[in-house]
Design a protein around this motif. Structure first.
Motif, PDB file in Angstrom:
ATOM      1  N   ALA A  71       0.812  -1.223   0.000  1.00  0.00           N
ATOM      2  CA  ALA A  71       0.000   0.000   0.000  1.00  0.00           C
ATOM      3  C   ALA A  71       0.836   1.260   0.000  1.00  0.00           C
ATOM      4  O   ALA A  71       0.369   2.335  -0.384  1.00  0.00           O
ATOM      5  CB  ALA A  71      -0.942   0.005   1.204  1.00  0.00           C
ATOM      6  N   GLY A  72       2.096   1.165   0.425  1.00  0.00           N
ATOM      7  CA  GLY A  72       3.012   2.290   0.346  1.00  0.00           C
ATOM      8  C   GLY A  72       2.557   3.500   1.132  1.00  0.00           C
ATOM      9  O   GLY A  72       2.082   3.379   2.273  1.00  0.00           O
ATOM     10  N   PRO A  73       2.660   4.711   0.548  1.00  0.00           N
ATOM     11  CA  PRO A  73       2.334   5.935   1.294  1.00  0.00           C
ATOM     12  C   PRO A  73       0.852   6.083   1.603  1.00  0.00           C
ATOM     13  O   PRO A  73       0.481   7.010   2.311  1.00  0.00           O
ATOM     14  CB  PRO A  73       2.812   7.050   0.357  1.00  0.00           C
ATOM     15  N   GLY A  74       0.025   5.170   1.108  1.00  0.00           N
ATOM     16  CA  GLY A  74      -1.396   5.208   1.435  1.00  0.00           C
ATOM     17  C   GLY A  74      -1.780   4.237   2.534  1.00  0.00           C
ATOM     18  O   GLY A  74      -2.975   4.049   2.793  1.00  0.00           O
ATOM     19  N   PHE A  75      -0.772   3.637   3.215  1.00  0.00           N
ATOM     20  CA  PHE A  75      -1.099   2.669   4.265  1.00  0.00           C
ATOM     21  C   PHE A  75      -1.717   3.390   5.454  1.00  0.00           C
ATOM     22  O   PHE A  75      -1.299   4.475   5.828  1.00  0.00           O
ATOM     23  CB  PHE A  75       0.156   1.912   4.693  1.00  0.00           C
ATOM     24  N   PHE A  76      -2.699   2.754   6.072  1.00  0.00           N
ATOM     25  CA  PHE A  76      -3.532   3.390   7.089  1.00  0.00           C
ATOM     26  C   PHE A  76      -3.265   2.844   8.476  1.00  0.00           C
ATOM     27  O   PHE A  76      -4.171   2.557   9.254  1.00  0.00           O
ATOM     28  CB  PHE A  76      -5.016   3.213   6.706  1.00  0.00           C
ATOM     29  N   ALA A  77      -1.992   2.720   8.821  1.00  0.00           N
ATOM     30  CA  ALA A  77      -1.530   2.352  10.159  1.00  0.00           C
ATOM     31  C   ALA A  77      -0.051   2.704  10.217  1.00  0.00           C
ATOM     32  O   ALA A  77       0.544   3.084   9.208  1.00  0.00           O
ATOM     33  CB  ALA A  77      -1.770   0.864  10.440  1.00  0.00           C
ATOM     34  N   VAL A  78       0.553   2.583  11.391  1.00  0.00           N
ATOM     35  CA  VAL A  78       1.987   2.845  11.552  1.00  0.00           C
ATOM     36  C   VAL A  78       2.676   1.536  11.884  1.00  0.00           C
ATOM     37  O   VAL A  78       2.413   0.945  12.946  1.00  0.00           O
ATOM     38  CB  VAL A  78       2.264   3.870  12.657  1.00  0.00           C
ATOM     39  N   VAL A  79       3.536   1.058  11.011  1.00  0.00           N
ATOM     40  CA  VAL A  79       4.286  -0.164  11.289  1.00  0.00           C
ATOM     41  C   VAL A  79       5.474   0.179  12.177  1.00  0.00           C
ATOM     42  O   VAL A  79       6.275   1.057  11.855  1.00  0.00           O
ATOM     43  CB  VAL A  79       4.770  -0.835   9.993  1.00  0.00           C
ATOM     44  N   THR A  80       5.568  -0.512  13.301  1.00  0.00           N
ATOM     45  CA  THR A  80       6.660  -0.257  14.246  1.00  0.00           C
ATOM     46  C   THR A  80       7.722  -1.345  14.224  1.00  0.00           C
ATOM     47  O   THR A  80       8.798  -1.172  14.779  1.00  0.00           O
ATOM     48  CB  THR A  80       6.117  -0.123  15.674  1.00  0.00           C
ATOM     49  N   ARG A  81       7.414  -2.484  13.576  1.00  0.00           N
ATOM     50  CA  ARG A  81       8.411  -3.562  13.496  1.00  0.00           C
ATOM     51  C   ARG A  81       8.032  -4.506  12.354  1.00  0.00           C
ATOM     52  O   ARG A  81       6.867  -4.853  12.177  1.00  0.00           O
ATOM     53  CB  ARG A  81       8.481  -4.332  14.821  1.00  0.00           C
ATOM     54  N   PHE A  82       9.058  -4.911  11.595  1.00  0.00           N
ATOM     55  CA  PHE A  82       8.894  -5.891  10.530  1.00  0.00           C
ATOM     56  C   PHE A  82       9.608  -7.181  10.937  1.00  0.00           C
ATOM     57  O   PHE A  82      10.761  -7.137  11.391  1.00  0.00           O
ATOM     58  CB  PHE A  82       9.517  -5.389   9.225  1.00  0.00           C
ATOM     59  N   HIS A  83       8.948  -8.300  10.749  1.00  0.00           N
ATOM     60  CA  HIS A  83       9.560  -9.607  11.002  1.00  0.00           C
ATOM     61  C   HIS A  83       9.889 -10.221   9.639  1.00  0.00           C
ATOM     62  O   HIS A  83       8.987 -10.501   8.842  1.00  0.00           O
ATOM     63  CB  HIS A  83       8.624 -10.497  11.807  1.00  0.00           C
ATOM     64  N   LEU A  84      11.186 -10.415   9.388  1.00  0.00           N
ATOM     65  CA  LEU A  84      11.664 -10.749   8.060  1.00  0.00           C
ATOM     66  C   LEU A  84      12.180 -12.176   7.951  1.00  0.00           C
ATOM     67  O   LEU A  84      12.845 -12.682   8.867  1.00  0.00           O
ATOM     68  CB  LEU A  84      12.807  -9.800   7.660  1.00  0.00           C
ATOM     69  N   ARG A  85      11.898 -12.797   6.830  1.00  0.00           N
ATOM     70  CA  ARG A  85      12.553 -14.042   6.451  1.00  0.00           C
ATOM     71  C   ARG A  85      13.881 -13.681   5.797  1.00  0.00           C
ATOM     72  O   ARG A  85      13.948 -12.763   4.977  1.00  0.00           O
ATOM     73  CB  ARG A  85      11.692 -14.812   5.447  1.00  0.00           C
ATOM     74  N   LEU A  86      14.935 -14.419   6.152  1.00  0.00           N
ATOM     75  CA  LEU A  86      16.257 -14.124   5.619  1.00  0.00           C
ATOM     76  C   LEU A  86      16.707 -15.204   4.635  1.00  0.00           C
ATOM     77  O   LEU A  86      16.181 -16.321   4.622  1.00  0.00           O
ATOM     78  CB  LEU A  86      17.262 -13.980   6.762  1.00  0.00           C
ATOM     79  N   TRP A  87      17.720 -14.854   3.848  1.00  0.00           N
ATOM     80  CA  TRP A  87      18.235 -15.729   2.792  1.00  0.00           C
ATOM     81  C   TRP A  87      19.735 -15.934   2.975  1.00  0.00           C
ATOM     82  O   TRP A  87      20.391 -15.184   3.702  1.00  0.00           O
ATOM     83  CB  TRP A  87      17.961 -15.099   1.419  1.00  0.00           C
ATOM     84  N   ASP A  88      20.270 -16.946   2.285  1.00  0.00           N
ATOM     85  CA  ASP A  88      21.715 -17.170   2.338  1.00  0.00           C
ATOM     86  C   ASP A  88      22.453 -16.007   1.683  1.00  0.00           C
ATOM     87  O   ASP A  88      22.090 -15.575   0.577  1.00  0.00           O
ATOM     88  CB  ASP A  88      22.083 -18.462   1.603  1.00  0.00           C
TER      89      ASP A  88
END
Length: 451
Positions: free
Chosen positions: A181-198
């Motif tokens: 949604a980018g700049p139109g997202f309607f909340a504030v994300v305070t943390r991202f939980h990421l999958r990592l790669w080699d």
């Protein structure tokens, strides 16, 4: 929330702080009433409560790399998340919990000791927040998909001031919107939980630079060769002014550069990956050529820093299309040849993800075409603002009739009211509007910038 975290319009520090909110030296003439510099996730919740109590609409920024300064709006509250930079890596689970202010280069540096990596943005100073919320077309995305495809979950504060966790199993609708949604997202994300790669053990780069007059033949050859590259090779065209090392001419000619970067588990694998570009029937016309040159993430970030240097004014737009690169670039080449600034370029990456639409399943982000171009107007003199912005609009106008949509992360949303809507499929756009009405019924969060 302490008063030290709040800067109000009229305060002595206001102009300096506001200037920091946009990385681009081309600053928007828009003025929020209040800037809140969050130092903790609790600050975010308190800021939302304060905004609601004062009747202030909210915009959010982390790294400030929106070319159009989308988070900077007239009136209301701007929440600055750049101070939230915690990154916690779990090497055994191959995951990381990352706050919004962490930059791509910082994330890469913190993951490397564990032999891990993430498809972060090409510019190292871009923060993960805006990048991931918009989809995230970054390093090795052909193999790993857009950055948001590797987001396992988010923690966010919604318009009602409550903290929520979102994933495919928890609040899945909000999670779907957060991935694109980018700049139109309607909340504030305070943390991202990421999958990592080699972490790729070897990164090799092959580059050819040709006079711009050779564009037609170069585009035909490179497009055919790129079709035979594996997804672990990231290839692109760049139309612009030659680097000093690319030409012995006393002036810097306009060129078309073909670059392919292989990310592999070994040097031998990387060399095999670049085989389709090993020989070039046009090699005798090249101004310069480098084959299988070893490089590193640090070097890649340094190179991107020369394309988008600090202390310059930038205006950018994007276009997805189903027409060929040869068709698109032929239309764009005359504008590159006559660009008022020698720093201005047209970038045209091959996104293998665009050919595997399944990579963007279950997310708002979607690749909207088989080909992609992005003109960048880059200059330094404020007196040249109108000239360079007009160049960007004219350049886009040459190919826009062939377009199928835009990429919201870098689209010039101020160019036309339809820009934001045309950054999504019709179904995704309708769903975003319905979810905004559900999660933010009072319109606390600013929506997409249109003027």
């Amino acid at each position: 929330m302490t008063q030290a975290k709040i800067v109000r319009r009229g305060d002595s520090a206001y102009e300096a702080v506001l200037s920091e909110m946009v990385w681009n030296d081309l600053k928007p003439q828009r003025f929020p009433e209040m800037i809140v510099r969050a130092e903790s996730e609790q600050d975010v919740q308190e800021a939302l409560r304060l905004a609601r109590s004062r009747g202030l609409r909210i915009a959010v920024r982390a790294g400030g790399h929106s070319w159009i300064g989308s988070p900077v709006r007239d009136g209301g509250m701007l929440i600055d998340l750049s101070g939230l930079r915690q990154c916690v890596v779990d090497p055994e689970a191959r995951t990381a919990a990352v706050q919004p202010g962490v930059t791509g280069s910082s994330l890469a540096a913190q993951l490397a000791p564990y032999g891990l990596a993430f498809p972060a943005g090409h510019c190292g100073s871009v923060a993960v927040s805006g990048y991931l919320l918009s989809g995230g077309l970054g390093w090795n995305s052909g193999a790993w998909g857009p950055g948001c495809a590797s987001v396992r979950a988010i923690e966010a504060v919604t318009a009602d001031g409550h903290g929520v966790r979102c994933s495919e199993h928890e609040n899945p609708d909000l999670f779907w919107a957060a991935r694109g949604a980018g700049p139109g997202f309607f909340a504030v994300v305070t943390r991202f939980h990421l999958r990592l790669w080699d972490l790729p053990a070897a990164i090799l780069e092959t580059t050819y630079t040709f006079p711009l007059a050779e564009l037609g033949a170069v585009a035909a050859w490179a497009t055919e060769a790129a079709d035979r590259l594996p997804p672990t090779v990231e290839a692109s065209f760049l139309l612009g002014t030659a680097d000093p090392s690319d030409s012995a001419a006393p002036y810097r000619p306009k060129v078309v550069k073909v670059t392919a970067t292989a990310f592999a588990a070994s040097r031998d694998e990387a060399v095999r990956s670049l085989e389709p570009l090993r020989t070039c029937p046009l090699a005798d016309r090249a101004l310069s050529r480098q084959v299988d040159k070893p490089t590193t993430y640090e070097s890649l970030y340094a190179t991107s820093g020369t394309l988008w240097p600090e202390g310059h004014r930038c205006a950018v737009d994007t276009l997805w299309s189903d027409d060929t690169f040869e068709t698109l670039l032929r239309r764009l080449a005359p504008f590159v040849a006559e660009a008022p600034s020698e720093r201005s370029v047209v970038l045209a990456p091959f996104w293998p993800a665009s050919r595997d639409r399944g990579l963007s399943r279950n997310m708002a982000f979607s690749a909207l075409g088989d080909t992609y171009v992005a003109p960048f107007a880059i200059w330094s003199d404020p007196e040249d603002d109108d000239l360079n912005i007009r160049w960007l609009r004219d350049t886009m106008g040459a190919v826009e009739p062939l377009g199928t949509g835009h990429y919201v992360a870098e689209a010039d949303l101020t160019a036309a009211p339809s820009r934001a809507e045309r950054s999504y499929t019709p179904e995704a756009w309708q769903r975003l509007q319905a979810l905004r009405a559900r999660y933010d019924p009072e319109g606390l969060f600013h929506t997409y910038l249109t003027t």
